[in-house]
Design a protein around this motif. Structure first.
Motif, mmCIF file in Angstrom:
data_model
loop_
_atom_site.group_PDB
_atom_site.id
_atom_site.type_symbol
_atom_site.label_atom_id
_atom_site.label_comp_id
_atom_site.label_asym_id
_atom_site.label_seq_id
_atom_site.Cartn_x
_atom_site.Cartn_y
_atom_site.Cartn_z
ATOM 1 N N TRP A 265 0.520 -7.401 8.470
ATOM 2 C CA TRP A 265 1.356 -6.260 8.094
ATOM 3 C C TRP A 265 2.780 -6.531 8.551
ATOM 4 N N VAL A 266 3.733 -6.208 7.703
ATOM 5 C CA VAL A 266 5.142 -6.365 8.053
ATOM 6 C C VAL A 266 5.503 -5.249 9.036
ATOM 7 N N ALA A 267 6.086 -5.628 10.167
ATOM 8 C CA ALA A 267 6.481 -4.624 11.162
ATOM 9 C C ALA A 267 7.801 -3.984 10.748
ATOM 10 N N SER A 268 7.954 -2.699 11.074
ATOM 11 C CA SER A 268 9.237 -2.048 10.781
ATOM 12 C C SER A 268 10.271 -2.595 11.752
ATOM 13 N N PHE B 216 5.421 3.546 2.108
ATOM 14 C CA PHE B 216 4.945 2.245 1.628
ATOM 15 C C PHE B 216 4.739 1.344 2.839
ATOM 16 N N TRP B 217 3.747 0.459 2.748
ATOM 17 C CA TRP B 217 3.497 -0.511 3.814
ATOM 18 C C TRP B 217 3.271 -1.868 3.183
ATOM 19 N N LYS B 218 3.990 -2.851 3.690
ATOM 20 C CA LYS B 218 3.904 -4.199 3.115
ATOM 21 C C LYS B 218 3.011 -5.089 3.973
ATOM 22 N N LYS B 219 2.206 -5.886 3.271
ATOM 23 C CA LYS B 219 1.364 -6.863 3.956
ATOM 24 C C LYS B 219 1.645 -8.223 3.335
ATOM 25 N N LEU C 15 14.704 4.599 1.741
ATOM 26 C CA LEU C 15 13.466 4.031 1.168
ATOM 27 C C LEU C 15 12.783 3.109 2.163
ATOM 28 N N LYS C 16 13.594 2.394 2.944
ATOM 29 C CA LYS C 16 13.065 1.439 3.918
ATOM 30 C C LYS C 16 12.162 2.102 4.939
ATOM 31 N N SER C 17 12.587 3.247 5.465
ATOM 32 C CA SER C 17 11.804 3.796 6.570
ATOM 33 C C SER C 17 11.339 5.241 6.407
ATOM 34 N N ARG C 18 11.581 5.848 5.227
ATOM 35 C CA ARG C 18 11.090 7.207 5.027
ATOM 36 C C ARG C 18 10.232 7.378 3.777
ATOM 37 N N ALA C 19 9.982 6.299 3.072
ATOM 38 C CA ALA C 19 9.088 6.386 1.911
ATOM 39 C C ALA C 19 7.766 5.722 2.306
ATOM 40 N N GLU D 172 0.876 -1.184 0.000
ATOM 41 C CA GLU D 172 0.000 0.000 0.000
ATOM 42 C C GLU D 172 0.907 1.226 0.000
ATOM 43 N N MET E 37 6.905 3.201 8.257
ATOM 44 C CA MET E 37 6.901 2.773 6.862
ATOM 45 C C MET E 37 7.797 1.550 6.652
ATOM 46 N N THR E 38 7.396 0.720 5.705
ATOM 47 C CA THR E 38 8.160 -0.490 5.414
ATOM 48 C C THR E 38 8.373 -0.630 3.903
ATOM 49 N N GLY E 39 9.058 0.377 3.349
ATOM 50 C CA GLY E 39 9.355 0.331 1.919
ATOM 51 C C GLY E 39 10.609 -0.482 1.646
ATOM 52 N N GLY E 40 11.072 -0.343 0.429
ATOM 53 C CA GLY E 40 12.323 -0.986 0.037
ATOM 54 C C GLY E 40 12.172 -2.461 -0.275
#
Lengths: 145, 86
Positions: free
Chosen positions: A131-134, A119-122, A113-117, A48, B83-86
């Motif tokens: 949901w994938v946790a940070s 996006f949220w992964k499920k 990109l990992k923690s400032r863009a 998302e 957030m969890t991008g990348g």
């Protein structure tokens, strides 16, 4: 260049095009993130995002990299929507005169990109969705820049 | 402070817990924290989503912000998990 898309991308083709378009860059580095099934049973990854913020955030991260390292160019592609294991999620490529700039800038882009863009992964598995946790490590990785 | 109309967006599990992606909120909240307090008081689903704000991030007009940030002049507020991008 920044691209946010639902469509798959061809990492090899993107990299060749990127490398052909940068003049005088002796070093080109790329990274591709791929959906992986670590625990087994992963059916898909749903990503998302926050459309109004995504390109703005990615552009700002890319601008920081270009300002900080001696780069000829930097490319960021990030997908959203439903992805299957083995599909590319995102890629970054950097071009510079010297390899250190290209490597460091690519790592910087990845860390941000990992923690400032936005996006949220499920993860969708046979047993359900989560949901994938940070990770604290990802946040800590920003500290080195 | 006078009332203002905000476009409030929710993403990922915050969206799922509250049950909608976006809503218009008319509020006199001065800061993000005041707005959170107001939303918490609405219904159980909001209270659950905003139970622990250390697990949440906020963006004001598409820029990351802190929970003590003022809302004056802001049009869009977004709440989401880290957030969890990348």
């Amino acid at each position: 260049m920044i691209r946010v898309q639902a469509m798959p991308f061809d990492a090899g083709g993107e990299l060749n095009r990127f490398a052909a378009e940068v003049d005088g860059a002796g070093a080109v580095v790329s990274f591709t993130g791929v959906v992986r099934d670590v625990a087994g049973g992963l059916e898909a990854m749903e990503i998302e995002h926050y459309p109004a913020m995504t390109e703005k955030a990615l552009g700002a991260i890319r601008a920081q990299a270009v300002q900080r390292w001696d780069l000829a160019d930097a490319l960021v592609i990030h997908r959203f929507g439903r992805l299957e294991p083995g599909e590319g999620i995102m890629m970054v490529a950097t071009a510079a005169r010297h390899r250190r700039d290209a490597f460091e800038a690519a790592e910087f882009l990845m860390d941000y990109l990992k923690s400032r863009a936005p996006f949220w992964k499920k993860e969708i598995t046979r047993d359900g969705a989560a949901w994938v946790a940070s990770k604290a490590d990802d946040e800590a990785a920003l500290g080195r820049w | 402070m006078s009332e203002q109309s905000l476009n409030v967006l929710y993403f990922a599990w915050v969206r799922e817990r509250i049950g909608l992606p976006v809503e218009d909120v008319t509020t006199s909240a001065a800061t993000v924290a005041d707005l959170v307090e107001e939303l918490r008081g609405r219904e159980e689903r909001y209270a659950a989503a905003f139970a622990d704000t250390s697990a949440l991030r906020v963006a004001l007009d598409q820029e990351l912000a802190e929970f003590d940030a003022p809302l004056a002049g802001v049009r869009e507020v977004a709440f989401f998990p880290p957030m969890t991008g990348g």
